[in-house]
Design a protein around this motif. Sequence first.
Motif, PDB file in Angstrom:
ATOM      1  N   ASP A 195       0.842  -1.202   0.000  1.00 52.21           N
ATOM      2  CA  ASP A 195       0.000   0.000   0.000  1.00 52.21           C
ATOM      3  C   ASP A 195       0.875   1.250   0.000  1.00 52.21           C
ATOM      4  O   ASP A 195       0.380   2.362   0.112  1.00 52.21           O
ATOM      5  N   SER A 196       2.170   1.070  -0.158  1.00 48.72           N
ATOM      6  CA  SER A 196       3.113   2.180  -0.101  1.00 48.72           C
ATOM      7  C   SER A 196       3.230   2.900  -1.444  1.00 48.72           C
ATOM      8  O   SER A 196       3.812   2.385  -2.397  1.00 48.72           O
ATOM      9  N   GLN A 197       2.699   4.108  -1.507  1.00 53.75           N
ATOM     10  CA  GLN A 197       2.868   4.932  -2.706  1.00 53.75           C
ATOM     11  C   GLN A 197       4.346   5.244  -2.928  1.00 53.75           C
ATOM     12  O   GLN A 197       4.807   5.327  -4.062  1.00 53.75           O
ATOM     13  N   TYR A 198       5.070   5.418  -1.851  1.00 51.59           N
ATOM     14  CA  TYR A 198       6.505   5.703  -1.917  1.00 51.59           C
ATOM     15  C   TYR A 198       7.235   4.607  -2.691  1.00 51.59           C
ATOM     16  O   TYR A 198       8.016   4.892  -3.603  1.00 51.59           O
ATOM     17  N   VAL A 199       6.972   3.365  -2.363  1.00 51.79           N
ATOM     18  CA  VAL A 199       7.640   2.252  -3.032  1.00 51.79           C
ATOM     19  C   VAL A 199       7.104   2.086  -4.454  1.00 51.79           C
ATOM     20  O   VAL A 199       7.883   1.996  -5.409  1.00 51.79           O
ATOM     21  N   ILE A 200       5.809   2.044  -4.621  1.00 50.74           N
ATOM     22  CA  ILE A 200       5.212   1.828  -5.941  1.00 50.74           C
ATOM     23  C   ILE A 200       5.620   2.923  -6.926  1.00 50.74           C
ATOM     24  O   ILE A 200       6.005   2.649  -8.059  1.00 50.74           O
ATOM     25  N   ASN A 201       5.529   4.184  -6.508  1.00 50.32           N
ATOM     26  CA  ASN A 201       5.830   5.290  -7.423  1.00 50.32           C
ATOM     27  C   ASN A 201       7.288   5.322  -7.857  1.00 50.32           C
ATOM     28  O   ASN A 201       7.596   5.800  -8.946  1.00 50.32           O
ATOM     29  N   ALA A 202       8.163   4.812  -7.041  1.00 52.04           N
ATOM     30  CA  ALA A 202       9.571   4.761  -7.430  1.00 52.04           C
ATOM     31  C   ALA A 202       9.738   3.954  -8.711  1.00 52.04           C
ATOM     32  O   ALA A 202      10.619   4.249  -9.529  1.00 52.04           O
ATOM     33  N   PHE A 203       8.866   2.993  -8.919  1.00 53.54           N
ATOM     34  CA  PHE A 203       8.933   2.163 -10.116  1.00 53.54           C
ATOM     35  C   PHE A 203       7.936   2.615 -11.179  1.00 53.54           C
ATOM     36  O   PHE A 203       8.297   2.824 -12.323  1.00 53.54           O
ATOM     37  N   GLU A 262       2.202  -4.604  -7.374  1.00 53.31           N
ATOM     38  CA  GLU A 262       0.756  -4.478  -7.221  1.00 53.31           C
ATOM     39  C   GLU A 262       0.475  -3.514  -6.075  1.00 53.31           C
ATOM     40  O   GLU A 262       0.880  -3.765  -4.940  1.00 53.31           O
ATOM     41  N   TRP A 263      -0.187  -2.415  -6.395  1.00 48.78           N
ATOM     42  CA  TRP A 263      -0.552  -1.466  -5.349  1.00 48.78           C
ATOM     43  C   TRP A 263      -1.916  -1.841  -4.790  1.00 48.78           C
ATOM     44  O   TRP A 263      -2.864  -2.137  -5.523  1.00 48.78           O
ATOM     45  N   VAL A 264      -2.007  -1.832  -3.468  1.00 43.76           N
ATOM     46  CA  VAL A 264      -3.249  -2.131  -2.758  1.00 43.76           C
ATOM     47  C   VAL A 264      -3.589  -0.908  -1.916  1.00 43.76           C
ATOM     48  O   VAL A 264      -2.740  -0.402  -1.179  1.00 43.76           O
ATOM     49  N   ARG A 265      -4.794  -0.409  -2.040  1.00 40.12           N
ATOM     50  CA  ARG A 265      -5.188   0.740  -1.223  1.00 40.12           C
ATOM     51  C   ARG A 265      -5.200   0.337   0.250  1.00 40.12           C
ATOM     52  O   ARG A 265      -5.819  -0.642   0.632  1.00 40.12           O
ATOM     53  N   GLY A 266      -4.487   1.101   1.048  1.00 41.85           N
ATOM     54  CA  GLY A 266      -4.424   0.822   2.479  1.00 41.85           C
ATOM     55  C   GLY A 266      -5.743   1.107   3.180  1.00 41.85           C
ATOM     56  O   GLY A 266      -6.508   1.966   2.745  1.00 41.85           O
ATOM     57  N   HIS A 267      -6.023   0.370   4.214  1.00 42.23           N
ATOM     58  CA  HIS A 267      -7.205   0.568   5.062  1.00 42.23           C
ATOM     59  C   HIS A 267      -8.499   0.515   4.255  1.00 42.23           C
ATOM     60  O   HIS A 267      -9.433   1.265   4.503  1.00 42.23           O
ATOM     61  N   SER A 268      -8.516  -0.385   3.272  1.00 44.44           N
ATOM     62  CA  SER A 268      -9.701  -0.501   2.429  1.00 44.44           C
ATOM     63  C   SER A 268     -10.381  -1.859   2.570  1.00 44.44           C
ATOM     64  O   SER A 268     -11.227  -2.214   1.770  1.00 44.44           O
ATOM     65  N   GLY A 269      -9.962  -2.621   3.577  1.00 41.58           N
ATOM     66  CA  GLY A 269     -10.589  -3.910   3.813  1.00 41.58           C
ATOM     67  C   GLY A 269      -9.897  -5.075   3.120  1.00 41.58           C
ATOM     68  O   GLY A 269     -10.366  -6.205   3.216  1.00 41.58           O
ATOM     69  N   HIS A 270      -8.788  -4.832   2.424  1.00 39.07           N
ATOM     70  CA  HIS A 270      -8.037  -5.932   1.813  1.00 39.07           C
ATOM     71  C   HIS A 270      -7.494  -6.803   2.949  1.00 39.07           C
ATOM     72  O   HIS A 270      -6.704  -6.335   3.771  1.00 39.07           O
TER      73      HIS A 270
END
Length: 122
Positions: A46-54, A96-104
């Motif tokens: 759920d980390s935008q920081y990690v996902i956006n780096a790529f 794979e980005w997963v929205r945090g605190h969305s019930g996943h």
Amino acid sequence: MLRYNGHEKIVSAGEENTTNNRMELTAVIKGLELIKEPCQVTISTDSQYVINAFSKGWLASWKKNGWKNAQKKPVKNKELWLALMELLEQHEVKWEWVRGHSGHPDNERVDQIARQEAEKFV
């Protein structure tokens, strides 16, 4: 949380005086370090920081610009990014980005574990 062939392993840890971004990067690094041989890996975060780096090419830009960010300042957590890049060379990785605190369910589970680890340092 690592899953392979019906098996699941959860590893957790914490650090004193750290940041959320450092711990998110560290989680990916530690997970990849546990993989014993090259394989196809899906990294869910759920980390935008990690996902956006790529996904947004930040990492490529940082390398090209001598590890300076868009504001011409040194990239934070460079040593972690370098460690991650080395590990990624060993595997075929899908992000794979997963929205945090969305019930996943998996994301909620590891978030709870991360919070428990963080409380150890309060």
